[in-house]
Scaffold this motif. Sequence first.
Motif, short mmCIF file in Angstrom:
data_model
loop_
_atom_site.label_atom_id
_atom_site.label_comp_id
_atom_site.label_asym_id
_atom_site.label_seq_id
_atom_site.Cartn_x
_atom_site.Cartn_y
_atom_site.Cartn_z
N TYR A 4 0.85 -1.18 0.00
CA TYR A 4 0.00 0.00 0.00
C TYR A 4 0.89 1.23 0.00
N ARG A 5 0.59 2.16 -0.87
CA ARG A 5 1.38 3.38 -0.98
C ARG A 5 0.91 4.43 0.03
N LEU A 6 1.84 5.25 0.43
CA LEU A 6 1.53 6.37 1.31
C LEU A 6 0.81 7.44 0.49
N ASN A 7 -0.33 7.86 0.97
CA ASN A 7 -1.10 8.91 0.31
C ASN A 7 -2.08 9.46 1.35
N HIS A 8 -1.61 10.42 2.12
CA HIS A 8 -2.41 10.89 3.26
C HIS A 8 -2.36 12.41 3.33
N GLN A 9 -3.46 13.01 3.69
CA GLN A 9 -3.51 14.45 3.90
C GLN A 9 -3.22 14.72 5.38
N PHE A 10 -2.28 15.62 5.63
CA PHE A 10 -1.92 15.97 6.99
C PHE A 10 -2.62 17.26 7.38
N GLU B 102 11.85 8.85 2.38
CA GLU B 102 11.66 10.29 2.28
C GLU B 102 10.94 10.56 0.96
N TYR B 103 9.90 11.43 1.01
CA TYR B 103 9.08 11.72 -0.16
C TYR B 103 8.98 13.22 -0.39
N THR B 104 8.63 13.57 -1.63
CA THR B 104 8.23 14.94 -1.91
C THR B 104 6.81 15.10 -1.38
N THR B 105 6.30 16.30 -1.36
CA THR B 105 4.93 16.52 -0.90
C THR B 105 3.90 15.94 -1.88
N GLU B 106 4.36 15.53 -3.07
CA GLU B 106 3.48 14.84 -4.04
C GLU B 106 3.63 13.32 -3.95
N ASN C 128 9.58 20.66 3.09
CA ASN C 128 8.82 20.27 1.91
C ASN C 128 9.05 18.80 1.57
N LYS C 129 9.07 18.01 2.61
CA LYS C 129 9.24 16.57 2.47
C LYS C 129 8.31 15.86 3.45
N ILE C 130 8.04 14.61 3.14
CA ILE C 130 7.28 13.74 4.03
C ILE C 130 8.19 12.60 4.40
N TYR C 131 8.25 12.28 5.68
CA TYR C 131 9.10 11.20 6.17
C TYR C 131 8.21 10.05 6.62
#
Length: 168
Positions: free
Chosen positions: A74-80, A110-114, A141-144
């Motif tokens: 499952y991919r990470l795809n969440h609104q914070f 580590e991800y971009t905000t997209e 501007n990253k998601i960990y």
Amino acid sequence: MQKIFVPLFLIIVLAGCSNEIEIKEKPKEIVLVEEKIQLPSFDSIENPILSLNNQVGFDSIYEEICWLDCSAEYRLNHQFNNQGQAQIGDVIRVKWDNMNPAPNKVEIKEYTTEYHQIGNTQFIADGQNGFYMKVKDTSYNKIYELIFIWEENEKSVGKSRLAFPLTN
């Protein structure tokens, strides 16, 4: 002729007895039983602790990826909610020594905000039960994402994720 049969008969009887004794004295086979990980329900495992400057309550998600059936990813795809809480010089800590059973592995992504992964997946050293990072201007501007993995026979049987954003 009877003299030849008597010694021959005794040799055959003794040979038969010695074979019987050897069979009885063979060691028993040892059967090794593998210990299996018995995972409790996901909801009963303590959450890892995320803190900003030792204050709990930093914007994050902690969720199950898969539990007892890890055939799909499952991919990470969440609104914070409240992004941008951390300032340069702040320290973000994650501790998981309270999780029982403890995960076998912990990965960091580590991800971009997209939600595009940046660089390679990093692994926390075995036996380590925490992670920390000092916020720098390049951290923004990253998601960990930290992925906690429970394994059995080198196969994933449970995964969970802790993810948090850093935006300025």
